[in-house]
Write a protein that holds these residues in place. Sequence first.
Motif, PDB file in Angstrom:
ATOM      1  N   HIS A  73      -6.093  -1.508  -0.864  1.00 51.86           N
ATOM      2  CA  HIS A  73      -6.849  -0.924   0.240  1.00 51.86           C
ATOM      3  C   HIS A  73      -8.106  -1.749   0.513  1.00 51.86           C
ATOM      4  O   HIS A  73      -8.445  -2.033   1.673  1.00 51.86           O
ATOM      5  N   LEU A 110       0.827  -1.200   0.000  1.00 52.26           N
ATOM      6  CA  LEU A 110       0.000   0.000   0.000  1.00 52.26           C
ATOM      7  C   LEU A 110       0.869   1.261   0.000  1.00 52.26           C
ATOM      8  O   LEU A 110       0.607   2.205  -0.750  1.00 52.26           O
ATOM      9  N   ARG A 122       0.901   4.128  -3.070  1.00 58.58           N
ATOM     10  CA  ARG A 122       0.282   5.434  -2.814  1.00 58.58           C
ATOM     11  C   ARG A 122       0.770   6.535  -3.758  1.00 58.58           C
ATOM     12  O   ARG A 122      -0.048   7.270  -4.308  1.00 58.58           O
ATOM     13  N   THR A 146      -4.354   7.161  -6.000  1.00 61.35           N
ATOM     14  CA  THR A 146      -5.235   6.484  -5.048  1.00 61.35           C
ATOM     15  C   THR A 146      -6.674   6.376  -5.536  1.00 61.35           C
ATOM     16  O   THR A 146      -7.548   5.994  -4.782  1.00 61.35           O
TER      17      THR A 146
END
Length: 168
Positions: A140, A122, A126, A130
């Motif tokens: 996510h 994650l 990023r 996103t």
Amino acid sequence: RPPGHRALTNDPNSIQGAFMIRPLLVLRTIALAAYFGGGAAIALIVAPVAFKTLAPDRASAGAVVGGALHVFEYAAFGALGLALAASLTLRWLKQPSLLCDAAIATLLAGTLFLSAWVSPSLSAARPQGTGAGTEFDRLHKMYERVFGIELLVALAALSLSASARKRE
């Protein structure tokens, strides 16, 4: 063995066994409650408040929640390690709870999966974006699903542990 010295016994009907069982049951229950309570607090309080308070700056809100989850992962390993140690000692004292042991092992595996693979992935995804359909979005959603399942398993394990009684 020196005279008058007794070896540690795993007989639950001995004085040693009887005095060890209840504290171990309590320790396992408290450790599972700490895990469940911490995870539920982040999911149900920290995340919604961070995203509401810091809106529209989702990056800052995500950093707050991500930071809280990172700290929680360390606490989770500690709590689950204590729960597993207590559960294995109870098994040695002939007070097994296969379902509780399996739930704790599942929680440890899930926490390891999230902290060792999903969280770092994650963080790496990023900067690339996103929005919907991105790698970050996919990871996510995976994190949310696994963490949600973990909270349900923790609640079941907590219920099993809290309802455990010494077997005669």
